[in-house]
Design a protein around this motif. Structure first.
Motif, PDB file in Angstrom:
ATOM      1  N   PRO A 171      10.222 -26.755 -18.148  1.00 43.05           N
ATOM      2  CA  PRO A 171       8.787 -26.700 -18.481  1.00 43.05           C
ATOM      3  C   PRO A 171       8.192 -25.400 -17.959  1.00 43.05           C
ATOM      4  CG  PRO A 171       9.212 -28.276 -16.718  1.00 43.05           C
ATOM      5  CD  PRO A 171      10.551 -27.872 -17.254  1.00 43.05           C
ATOM      6  N   ALA A 172       7.329 -24.798 -18.769  1.00 42.13           N
ATOM      7  CA  ALA A 172       6.876 -23.431 -18.484  1.00 42.13           C
ATOM      8  C   ALA A 172       5.457 -23.382 -17.921  1.00 42.13           C
ATOM      9  CB  ALA A 172       6.941 -22.591 -19.754  1.00 42.13           C
ATOM     10  N   ILE A 173       5.287 -22.496 -16.958  1.00 43.92           N
ATOM     11  CA  ILE A 173       3.965 -22.127 -16.452  1.00 43.92           C
ATOM     12  C   ILE A 173       3.759 -20.651 -16.776  1.00 43.92           C
ATOM     13  CG2 ILE A 173       2.439 -21.987 -14.456  1.00 43.92           C
ATOM     14  CD1 ILE A 173       3.334 -24.834 -15.076  1.00 43.92           C
ATOM     15  N   ALA A 174       2.707 -20.337 -17.502  1.00 44.66           N
ATOM     16  CA  ALA A 174       2.391 -18.945 -17.824  1.00 44.66           C
ATOM     17  C   ALA A 174       1.529 -18.345 -16.725  1.00 44.66           C
ATOM     18  CB  ALA A 174       1.670 -18.861 -19.157  1.00 44.66           C
ATOM     19  N   MET A 175       1.753 -17.069 -16.456  1.00 41.12           N
ATOM     20  CA  MET A 175       0.906 -16.332 -15.526  1.00 41.12           C
ATOM     21  C   MET A 175       0.440 -15.052 -16.189  1.00 41.12           C
ATOM     22  SD  MET A 175       2.675 -16.790 -11.773  1.00 41.12           S
ATOM     23  CE  MET A 175       2.791 -18.434 -11.031  1.00 41.12           C
ATOM     24  N   MET A 176      -0.854 -14.778 -16.068  1.00 43.76           N
ATOM     25  CA  MET A 176      -1.428 -13.576 -16.668  1.00 43.76           C
ATOM     26  C   MET A 176      -2.132 -12.778 -15.579  1.00 43.76           C
ATOM     27  SD  MET A 176      -1.548 -16.263 -18.996  1.00 43.76           S
ATOM     28  CE  MET A 176      -3.088 -16.712 -19.756  1.00 43.76           C
ATOM     29  N   PRO A 177      -1.461 -11.748 -15.038  1.00 40.63           N
ATOM     30  CA  PRO A 177      -2.031 -10.990 -13.920  1.00 40.63           C
ATOM     31  C   PRO A 177      -2.976  -9.876 -14.332  1.00 40.63           C
ATOM     32  CG  PRO A 177       0.160 -10.185 -14.407  1.00 40.63           C
ATOM     33  CD  PRO A 177      -0.079 -11.347 -15.340  1.00 40.63           C
ATOM     34  N   GLY A 178      -3.077  -9.607 -15.623  1.00 40.75           N
ATOM     35  CA  GLY A 178      -3.886  -8.479 -16.076  1.00 40.75           C
ATOM     36  C   GLY A 178      -5.356  -8.830 -16.199  1.00 40.75           C
ATOM     37  N   ALA A 179      -6.170  -7.804 -16.228  1.00 44.49           N
ATOM     38  CA  ALA A 179      -7.603  -7.899 -16.534  1.00 44.49           C
ATOM     39  C   ALA A 179      -8.043  -6.472 -16.813  1.00 44.49           C
ATOM     40  CB  ALA A 179      -8.400  -8.515 -15.387  1.00 44.49           C
TER      41      ALA A 179
END
Length: 342
Positions: free
Chosen positions: A181-189
């Motif tokens: 099962p996947a957890i997405a991470m988005m570090p950008g802004a």
């Protein structure tokens, strides 16, 4: 004789998150005017997002760089649009944004006051920021009669992007994403570092989730690739996909993730619009102004005395609004939700 369905042109915004929020306007227009045509003037990069919106009938790309006047491109597009639309809704408040509908001779052109757009708009509305206190409210309000927006109490449809299931399968095979099962991470802004949770916190959270049996997918553009490398370093079940996927791919990858841990960014709004559980982190910005437009979200915001400052870089030099937001609460928020859903 029945009134002809209106042909509506929306001049869209220039940021990913704002374009996703603009879908609330498109949905409202289709509900209010059955049979209406909705076209959107937008930067070429936004086409993959607009193609996932069932309410958008036509996309009119305007290839003008940020800060560029682009007279030839605007005039050429205006010539193409003459006679095709009855009313234009101009979401950005700049003078340039109102130019294409004016040159296209669209009879009705509405937008908020900004940069002295006399003549360019046929209906110039004052913006009461205390009433229209969210970006999405401002977008939707411009599609409604002004009298209906005075109280700020009107429906805000949630964006809902279409998902390509075949693309999900292809991406899984292409990138070897496995069955965890996947957890997405988005570090950008894109706005700046005052909106970016520390990478060491993302890494610590990714490590704990990997130990618990989850796969971590770091999603973003090419500029985010170094950040992604810092997050996945030494983790066998974490993949840095920053710069390796398109914007359309990101839609499908996020739809295939159980949750998304994200800064206040464009991809946060994409995750919300595909129904993924969002763990939204706010620093210099405000969850009251640009919240994820879904009930399936948890906000992480310290609300310090200096927040929100809306600055790109912390004016006090400490960025405590993010540095004091530690990984532990995020870990418990993610795992508590998974345990509840399970």
């Amino acid at each position: 004789m029945a009134e002809q369905a209106p042909r509506l042109l929306v001049v869209g915004p220039s940021w990913v998150g704002d374009m996703v929020m603009a879908q609330s306007l498109f949905i409202m227009l289709k509900r209010r005017y059955p049979g209406a045509t909705v076209g959107v003037v937008a930067p070429p990069w936004s086409e993959p997002i607009l193609e996932r919106m069932a309410e958008v009938d036509a996309v009119h790309p305007l290839a003008v760089g940020h800060g560029e006047f682009g007279w030839k491109a605007r005039r050429a597009l205006a010539r193409q649009l003459r006679g095709r639309y009855d009313r234009a809704i101009v979401l950005p408040r700049s003078w340039k944004a109102a130019l294409v509908p004016f040159l296209a001779r669209i009879p009705e052109r509405v937008g908020f006051l900004g940069e002295q757009r006399y003549g360019l708009l046929t209906e110039r509305r004052a913006l009461d920021k205390t009433v229209l206190d969210q970006t999405v409210k401002r977008f939707v309000a411009l599609g409604l009669p002004e009298a209906e927006t005075a109280s700020g109490a009107f429906a805000l449809p949630e964006p809902r992007l279409e998902v390509d299931r075949a693309s999900q399968t292809r991406l899984g095979e292409q990138h070897g994403l496995g069955k965890r099962p996947a957890i997405a991470m988005m570090p950008g802004a894109e706005y700046g570092p005052a909106k970016q949770w520390p990478l060491r916190y993302f890494h610590a959270l990714a490590a704990r989730l990997s130990e618990d049996g989850y796969a971590v997918r770091v999603i973003g553009g090419p500029k985010d690739h170094p950040a992604g490398e810092a997050i996945v370093e030494g983790l066998a079940h974490a993949r840095n996909l920053c710069g390796e996927t398109s914007l359309a791919d990101a839609v499908d990858l996020l739809a295939g993730s159980e949750q998304a841990v994200t800064n206040d960014s464009g991809l946060m709004h994409v995750a919300a619009a595909v129904g993924t559980r969002v763990q939204a982190i706010y620093g210099s910005s405000s969850p009251a102004y640009t919240p994820p437009l879904t009930a399936n979200a948890q906000i992480h915001y310290l609300a310090l005395d200096c927040s929100p400052c809306f600055k790109r870089v912390c004016p006090l030099g400490h960025t405590n609004c993010l540095n004091h937001l530690y990984p532990e609460p995020l870990y418990h928020a993610v795992t508590r939700r998974i345990a509840t859903d399970g």
